[in-house]
Design a protein around this motif. Structure first.
Motif, PDB file in Angstrom:
ATOM      1  N   GLU A  30       0.796  -1.221   0.000  1.00  0.00           N
ATOM      2  CA  GLU A  30       0.000   0.000   0.000  1.00  0.00           C
ATOM      3  C   GLU A  30       0.831   1.275   0.000  1.00  0.00           C
ATOM      4  O   GLU A  30       0.497   2.232  -0.684  1.00  0.00           O
ATOM      5  N   SER A  31       1.897   1.306   0.772  1.00  0.00           N
ATOM      6  CA  SER A  31       2.613   2.563   0.988  1.00  0.00           C
ATOM      7  C   SER A  31       4.094   2.509   0.669  1.00  0.00           C
ATOM      8  O   SER A  31       4.798   3.498   0.850  1.00  0.00           O
ATOM      9  N   MET A 118       7.885  13.387   7.263  1.00  0.00           N
ATOM     10  CA  MET A 118       7.027  12.285   6.833  1.00  0.00           C
ATOM     11  C   MET A 118       6.955  12.306   5.315  1.00  0.00           C
ATOM     12  O   MET A 118       7.031  13.360   4.707  1.00  0.00           O
ATOM     13  N   SER A 119       6.783  11.143   4.735  1.00  0.00           N
ATOM     14  CA  SER A 119       6.513  11.082   3.300  1.00  0.00           C
ATOM     15  C   SER A 119       5.451  10.020   3.075  1.00  0.00           C
ATOM     16  O   SER A 119       5.230   9.154   3.918  1.00  0.00           O
ATOM     17  N   ALA A 120       4.794  10.105   1.939  1.00  0.00           N
ATOM     18  CA  ALA A 120       3.760   9.150   1.576  1.00  0.00           C
ATOM     19  C   ALA A 120       3.701   9.076   0.061  1.00  0.00           C
ATOM     20  O   ALA A 120       3.961  10.074  -0.618  1.00  0.00           O
ATOM     21  N   PRO A 121       3.382   7.904  -0.481  1.00  0.00           N
ATOM     22  CA  PRO A 121       3.237   7.815  -1.932  1.00  0.00           C
ATOM     23  C   PRO A 121       2.182   8.802  -2.426  1.00  0.00           C
ATOM     24  O   PRO A 121       1.127   8.965  -1.803  1.00  0.00           O
ATOM     25  N   PHE A 122       2.483   9.458  -3.512  1.00  0.00           N
ATOM     26  CA  PHE A 122       1.582  10.459  -4.081  1.00  0.00           C
ATOM     27  C   PHE A 122       0.208   9.850  -4.311  1.00  0.00           C
ATOM     28  O   PHE A 122       0.070   8.777  -4.882  1.00  0.00           O
ATOM     29  N   SER A 124      -1.795   8.510  -2.226  1.00  0.00           N
ATOM     30  CA  SER A 124      -2.142   7.375  -1.368  1.00  0.00           C
ATOM     31  C   SER A 124      -3.079   7.784  -0.240  1.00  0.00           C
ATOM     32  O   SER A 124      -3.276   8.964   0.051  1.00  0.00           O
ATOM     33  N   ARG A 125      -3.638   6.788   0.417  1.00  0.00           N
ATOM     34  CA  ARG A 125      -4.483   7.013   1.582  1.00  0.00           C
ATOM     35  C   ARG A 125      -3.695   7.765   2.657  1.00  0.00           C
ATOM     36  O   ARG A 125      -4.213   8.667   3.297  1.00  0.00           O
ATOM     37  N   LEU A 126      -2.427   7.376   2.864  1.00  0.00           N
ATOM     38  CA  LEU A 126      -1.593   8.050   3.860  1.00  0.00           C
ATOM     39  C   LEU A 126      -1.380   9.509   3.490  1.00  0.00           C
ATOM     40  O   LEU A 126      -1.446  10.391   4.351  1.00  0.00           O
ATOM     41  N   ALA A 127      -1.154   9.793   2.214  1.00  0.00           N
ATOM     42  CA  ALA A 127      -0.980  11.185   1.788  1.00  0.00           C
ATOM     43  C   ALA A 127      -2.240  11.996   2.090  1.00  0.00           C
ATOM     44  O   ALA A 127      -2.156  13.135   2.571  1.00  0.00           O
TER      45      ALA A 127
END
Length: 155
Positions: A30-31, A118-122, A124-127
């Protein structure tokens, strides 16, 4: 009554949990950073990492890994890197993700960091979660680009 709880734990206690391999695979799917391939955890690299574990009753359903870093061109600056954060889909109810990020900020502050990266895939749910939490007021953005060198898994 909410059975979800967040605890500060050691890296080794998280790696020893029977749920860890499954959660790590789900996190990577997912991430994870796609150009890095499958996640392969090197336990030794996490010896100084601070960890939060999310529990639903006795079962671990998520985690957050924080690393401490001094910045080489800001003498004395202590930062934290939120290296990995994940909560399995079945446990994403209420505000557990918001609570986990808040606990991570508190943990980072406890070891002297005034900044948590912090970073998150562009896309994504986390972003989306981070944008919601930050309310459109992030300090900066993080970008990850491939260098063109084949991924050799650190060899």
């Amino acid at each position: 009554r909410n059975a979800m709880k967040i605890e500060r734990v050691s890296p080794h206690s998280v790696f020893a949990r029977p749920e860890f391999d499954r959660l790590c695979r789900q996190y990577t799917e997912e991430s994870g950073v796609k150009l890095w391939g499958d996640s392969k955890v090197c336990i030794e690299d996490y010896r100084d990492t601070k960890v939060l574990a999310v529990f639903n009753g006795e079962a671990m359903v998520g985690f957050a890994f924080l690393r401490r870093m001094t910045h080489p061109h800001y003498v004395g600056k202590i930062m934290s890197i939120l290296d990995a954060v994940y909560i399995e889909p079945s446990a994403r109810k209420g505000r557990i993700g918001v609570r986990l990020i808040a606990e991570a900020k508190e943990l980072a502050a406890s070891f002297g960091a005034d900044t948590m990266l912090m970073s998150a895939p562009f896309g994504s749910r986390l972003a989306r979660l981070l944008r919601f939490i930050l309310k459109g007021d992030p300090v900066s953005e993080v970008f990850c680009v491939g260098t063109g060198k084949p991924n050799t898994g650190g060899k």
